[in-house]
Design a protein around this motif. Structure first.
Motif: not given
Length: 200
Positions: A2-23
């Motif tokens: 049996e398969l159950k329907k989800y949004k991925l956001g119900d199952l995982v947290e997703v976060t963006r990384g940090m902005s890294l200055s080229g200097q």
């Protein structure tokens, strides 16, 4: 099964990384900034980026952006067609910095198995949704929210673990076979040299 329907956001947290200055980019250091070059387009997985020399970052970094072994990452920018939805696992703790083009995927405990999640995100089902929702520019982008909005169907946790183990085992065997193939020319040269010495 049996398969159950989800949004991925119900199952995982997703976060963006940090902005890294080229200097603060450097050819030496202790922390390596992740780039899109760390995703293996041919079959997925992590690869060392050999296309750049200034991969080290010497500026200040928050601890939350220094990734740990086994962390799942996926790109937020598509410099090459088909990159969105590719997944990789961090091979070593305390070495890699999550940059802003890379999303970190954290599984919600008790809801989704990490191995299963790794393969689910890179499945055609999710990749097609990410491609359809990507911003239509020359270089396409997605976002943590768009990843979490993808619709998926998953089995119960025990079946997830079983499927995840099988897929991980297959990946390990493929990696081992590739390593053997890569070393065959070296082995051939060694055997030829040994035969020459014995014949002398």
């Amino acid at each position: 099964m049996e398969l159950k329907k989800y949004k991925l956001g119900d199952l995982v947290e997703v976060t963006r990384g940090m902005s890294l200055s080229g200097q603060f980019y450097s050819e030496t250091g202790t922390l390596i900034r992740l780039t899109l070059g760390n995703f293996n387009m041919n079959g997925g997985g992590f690869k060392e980026n050999t296309s750049k020399t200034d991969l080290y970052f010497t500026g200040p970094v928050k601890e939350e952006y220094i990734l740990q072994e086994g962390d799942i990452i996926t790109p937020l920018t598509e410099q090459s067609l088909g990159l969105l939805g590719t997944t990789a696992k961090i091979p070593e703790s305390g070495k890699y910095i999550q940059s802003q083009d890379v999303a970190l995927v954290k599984c919600k405990e008790g809801l989704i198995d990490p191995n299963f999640c790794y393969y689910l995100i890179s499945s055609n089902l999710v990749r097609q949704q990410l491609s359809a929702a990507a911003q239509q520019t020359k270089i396409r982008h997605t976002s943590p929210d768009k990843i979490k909005d993808c619709t998926v169907w998953v089995p119960d946790l025990e079946n997830q673990k079983r499927i995840g183990r099988i897929l991980a085992d297959i990946d390990s065997k493929i990696t081992l076979n590739c390593q053997i193939n890569d070393n065959l020319p070296i082995l051939d040269r060694s055997l030829a040299a040994a035969a020459t010495r014995l014949a002398a």
